[in-house]
Design a protein around this motif. Structure first.
Motif, PDB file in Angstrom:
ATOM      1  N   ALA A 241      45.487 -41.702 -32.964  1.00  0.00           N
ATOM      2  CA  ALA A 241      43.763 -41.123 -31.846  1.00  0.00           C
ATOM      3  C   ALA A 241      44.185 -39.571 -31.677  1.00  0.00           C
ATOM      4  O   ALA A 241      45.076 -39.685 -30.656  1.00  0.00           O
ATOM      5  CB  ALA A 241      44.533 -41.980 -30.488  1.00  0.00           C
ATOM      6  N   TRP A 242      43.454 -38.607 -30.958  1.00  0.00           N
ATOM      7  CA  TRP A 242      42.993 -37.385 -30.851  1.00  0.00           C
ATOM      8  C   TRP A 242      42.653 -37.288 -29.499  1.00  0.00           C
ATOM      9  O   TRP A 242      41.032 -37.567 -29.024  1.00  0.00           O
ATOM     10  CB  TRP A 242      42.669 -37.043 -31.900  1.00  0.00           C
ATOM     11  CG  TRP A 242      43.004 -35.091 -32.078  1.00  0.00           C
ATOM     12  CD1 TRP A 242      43.181 -34.371 -30.856  1.00  0.00           C
ATOM     13  CD2 TRP A 242      42.234 -34.609 -32.465  1.00  0.00           C
ATOM     14  NE1 TRP A 242      42.801 -33.079 -30.636  1.00  0.00           N
ATOM     15  CE2 TRP A 242      42.851 -32.953 -31.850  1.00  0.00           C
ATOM     16  CE3 TRP A 242      41.755 -34.238 -33.815  1.00  0.00           C
ATOM     17  CZ2 TRP A 242      41.632 -31.913 -32.891  1.00  0.00           C
ATOM     18  CZ3 TRP A 242      41.460 -32.910 -34.150  1.00  0.00           C
ATOM     19  CH2 TRP A 242      41.689 -31.505 -34.053  1.00  0.00           C
ATOM     20  N   ASP A 243      43.225 -37.514 -27.968  1.00  0.00           N
ATOM     21  CA  ASP A 243      42.142 -36.543 -27.154  1.00  0.00           C
ATOM     22  C   ASP A 243      41.612 -35.296 -27.579  1.00  0.00           C
ATOM     23  O   ASP A 243      42.747 -33.765 -26.574  1.00  0.00           O
ATOM     24  CB  ASP A 243      43.236 -37.257 -26.092  1.00  0.00           C
ATOM     25  CG  ASP A 243      42.254 -38.444 -25.874  1.00  0.00           C
ATOM     26  OD1 ASP A 243      41.618 -38.958 -25.930  1.00  0.00           O
ATOM     27  OD2 ASP A 243      43.559 -39.554 -25.357  1.00  0.00           O
ATOM     28  N   LEU A 244      40.837 -34.660 -27.085  1.00  0.00           N
ATOM     29  CA  LEU A 244      40.202 -32.995 -27.214  1.00  0.00           C
ATOM     30  C   LEU A 244      39.563 -32.741 -26.091  1.00  0.00           C
ATOM     31  O   LEU A 244      38.596 -33.867 -25.970  1.00  0.00           O
ATOM     32  CB  LEU A 244      39.484 -32.990 -28.747  1.00  0.00           C
ATOM     33  CG  LEU A 244      39.058 -31.686 -29.001  1.00  0.00           C
ATOM     34  CD1 LEU A 244      40.501 -30.558 -29.386  1.00  0.00           C
ATOM     35  CD2 LEU A 244      38.341 -32.288 -30.227  1.00  0.00           C
ATOM     36  N   THR A 292      32.731 -39.550 -29.289  1.00  0.00           N
ATOM     37  CA  THR A 292      33.867 -39.967 -30.373  1.00  0.00           C
ATOM     38  C   THR A 292      33.321 -40.200 -31.186  1.00  0.00           C
ATOM     39  O   THR A 292      32.167 -40.217 -31.806  1.00  0.00           O
ATOM     40  CB  THR A 292      34.504 -41.743 -30.605  1.00  0.00           C
ATOM     41  OG1 THR A 292      34.257 -42.399 -28.829  1.00  0.00           O
ATOM     42  CG2 THR A 292      34.787 -42.806 -31.074  1.00  0.00           C
ATOM     43  N   HIS A 293      34.486 -39.414 -32.325  1.00  0.00           N
ATOM     44  CA  HIS A 293      33.675 -38.707 -33.883  1.00  0.00           C
ATOM     45  C   HIS A 293      35.397 -39.328 -34.411  1.00  0.00           C
ATOM     46  O   HIS A 293      36.550 -39.279 -34.100  1.00  0.00           O
ATOM     47  CB  HIS A 293      34.115 -37.398 -33.756  1.00  0.00           C
ATOM     48  CG  HIS A 293      33.737 -36.677 -35.170  1.00  0.00           C
ATOM     49  ND1 HIS A 293      32.322 -37.517 -35.531  1.00  0.00           N
ATOM     50  CD2 HIS A 293      34.175 -35.809 -36.280  1.00  0.00           C
ATOM     51  CE1 HIS A 293      32.369 -36.691 -36.930  1.00  0.00           C
ATOM     52  NE2 HIS A 293      33.224 -36.206 -36.965  1.00  0.00           N
ATOM     53  N   ILE A 294      34.450 -40.117 -35.915  1.00  0.00           N
ATOM     54  CA  ILE A 294      36.131 -40.590 -36.928  1.00  0.00           C
ATOM     55  C   ILE A 294      35.682 -39.169 -37.759  1.00  0.00           C
ATOM     56  O   ILE A 294      34.920 -39.289 -38.453  1.00  0.00           O
ATOM     57  CB  ILE A 294      35.593 -42.070 -36.787  1.00  0.00           C
ATOM     58  CG1 ILE A 294      35.262 -43.163 -36.084  1.00  0.00           C
ATOM     59  CG2 ILE A 294      36.541 -42.284 -38.717  1.00  0.00           C
ATOM     60  CD1 ILE A 294      36.810 -43.046 -35.367  1.00  0.00           C
ATOM     61  N   LYS A 298      41.874 -40.342 -38.029  1.00  0.00           N
ATOM     62  CA  LYS A 298      41.718 -39.478 -36.634  1.00  0.00           C
ATOM     63  C   LYS A 298      40.311 -39.948 -35.902  1.00  0.00           C
ATOM     64  O   LYS A 298      39.995 -39.927 -37.076  1.00  0.00           O
ATOM     65  CB  LYS A 298      41.950 -38.151 -36.430  1.00  0.00           C
ATOM     66  CG  LYS A 298      42.993 -37.459 -37.041  1.00  0.00           C
ATOM     67  CD  LYS A 298      43.274 -35.679 -36.617  1.00  0.00           C
ATOM     68  CE  LYS A 298      44.517 -35.041 -37.205  1.00  0.00           C
ATOM     69  NZ  LYS A 298      45.173 -35.765 -37.274  1.00  0.00           N
ATOM     70  N   ARG A 299      40.670 -40.640 -35.143  1.00  0.00           N
ATOM     71  CA  ARG A 299      40.272 -40.820 -34.266  1.00  0.00           C
ATOM     72  C   ARG A 299      39.553 -39.663 -33.321  1.00  0.00           C
ATOM     73  O   ARG A 299      40.980 -40.084 -32.337  1.00  0.00           O
ATOM     74  CB  ARG A 299      40.177 -42.583 -33.786  1.00  0.00           C
ATOM     75  CG  ARG A 299      38.712 -43.374 -32.656  1.00  0.00           C
ATOM     76  CD  ARG A 299      39.627 -44.301 -32.085  1.00  0.00           C
ATOM     77  NE  ARG A 299      38.189 -45.127 -31.242  1.00  0.00           N
ATOM     78  CZ  ARG A 299      37.273 -45.766 -31.487  1.00  0.00           C
ATOM     79  NH1 ARG A 299      37.226 -45.446 -33.027  1.00  0.00           N
ATOM     80  NH2 ARG A 299      36.070 -46.193 -30.956  1.00  0.00           N
TER      81      ARG A 299
END
Ligand code: SF4
Length: 358
Positions: A241-244, A292-294, A298-299
């Motif tokens: 998971a990546w909170d950007l 959300t982008h996969i 990475k999600r």
């Protein structure tokens, strides 16, 4: 028929020979009319193979035409700037492919000619064993078997290969069957036929065995349990998971942009800064709901936060401090941006223009 030692029994050889013959007849009737088949050239074949690595054929066709219109031959591609190549790749994603395609074009341009063998293609940047085999067999008529995901599926079902096809022993097993099957007189058409069968008939979930030219010889014909099981793959790791948070920092018509590093995710693409501006900048709010982008591993959950700079000089100082610069929105649009950004671009523009924030 080639026999690398895999199909040693006479009955197996007969079975493989029957499959090869049936496949050839099927392909003559059912091959799709794809532009790189109708206008064959090494350049067009190479381009199609790179584009289709992670892209559907329907998406790839218009991009293939547009890319060829912009870069009609390898020399035009080689002398173009990386920025132009990346921009032309927009919408296809996985930009590393475009960067390596450009590098390979430069190498070909310097050498003065395309490689004339499988080994020569394999030595170029961005070309793995599958791509080299596909180009060498289709474009040069070299007798090498190309194994991609479609071929793995067809062959693992046909030969009942129970080892994971993405690990060494299973991959070697599939390659041995592919080598044994290969029509050495017509390797390009043969390779395309197996791939086409995987794409059109031997589908991952519900293969149409009743329409398949291999149904008389295939171990998995009409067997749903085998379709579900094969090809065996090693279990995938869960994507990280990546909170950007992207900070959309503006002043009048300008916005701060930064270029990503040369390696890693979205290498060299243009984005908003990930570091927030200083305390004298006014935080306005989020431009839209988190997106959300996969990516492969990475999600991403991306938030776009809008800020107002106190004046143009402060905005410029902030952008420069982080290695970036100022652009207008249309100038930003003309630069190579990650797919995540292009897919929400219109929403961001509208929200920014109307001052609508969450
Ligand atoms: S018979 Fe069925 S399982 Fe076997 S290759 Fe054809 S479509 Fe796939």
């Amino acid at each position: 028929m080639n026999d690398p030692g895999f199909l040693q029994k006479k009955t197996d050889q007969k079975r493989a020979h029957a499959a090869q013959k049936a496949l050839k007849a099927w392909y003559l009737q059912h091959a799709r009319a794809l532009p790189w088949r109708e206008m064959p050239s090494l350049y067009g074949t190479w381009l199609s193979e790179i584009m289709l690595q992670q892209t559907r054929v329907e998406t790839g066709i218009p991009k293939w035409h547009a890319f060829r219109d912009r870069f009609p031959d390898v020399h035009t591609l080689a002398v173009a700037s990386e920025e132009e190549v990346m921009k032309s790749w927009e919408g296809l994603g996985y930009y590393r492919r475009a960067r390596l395609l450009h590098k390979a074009a430069k190498a070909i341009h310097e050498a003065g000619a395309f490689p004339d063998s499988h080994a020569g293609w394999l030595a170029l940047p961005g070309i793995g064993p599958y791509t080299a085999a596909a180009i060498a067999s289709i474009g040069l008529g070299e007798a090498v078997a190309a194994v991609d995901g479609n071929v793995q599926r067809v062959l693992s079902r046909w030969a009942s290969i129970e080892e994971p096809v993405d690990a060494k022993p299973g991959a070697a097993h599939v390659q041995a069957v592919a080598d044994a099957w290969l029509d050495t007189q017509n390797p390009g058409d043969h390779n395309q036929a197996v791939m086409e069968l995987g794409a059109l008939v031997c589908a991952p979930r519900n293969p149409s065995c009743e329409k398949c030219p291999l149904s008389d010889t295939c171990h998995a014909a009409g067997d749903p349990a085998m379709w579900r099981r094969l090809p065996v793959k090693t279990p995938k790791k869960k994507p990280q998971a990546w909170d950007l948070t992207w900070h959309v920092v503006t002043c009048r018509d300008h916005v701060a942009v930064v270029q990503r590093p040369e390696t890693g995710v979205w290498a060299t693409m243009w984005c908003f800064p990930e570091i927030p501006p200083p305390a004298n900048f006014a935080k306005v709010g989020n431009l839209c709901e988190p997106v959300t982008h996969i990516l492969t591993h990475k999600r991403i959950t991306a938030t776009f936060t809008l800020w107002q700079a106190p004046d143009p000089d402060a905005l410029e100082a902030f952008a420069r401090k982080h290695g970036g610069g100022l652009v207008t929105w249309p100038e930003f649009e003309a630069r190579a941006r990650p797919r995540l950004l292009t897919k929400v671009w219109d929403v961001l523009l509208r929200a920014h223009a109307l001052g609508e924030v969450e």
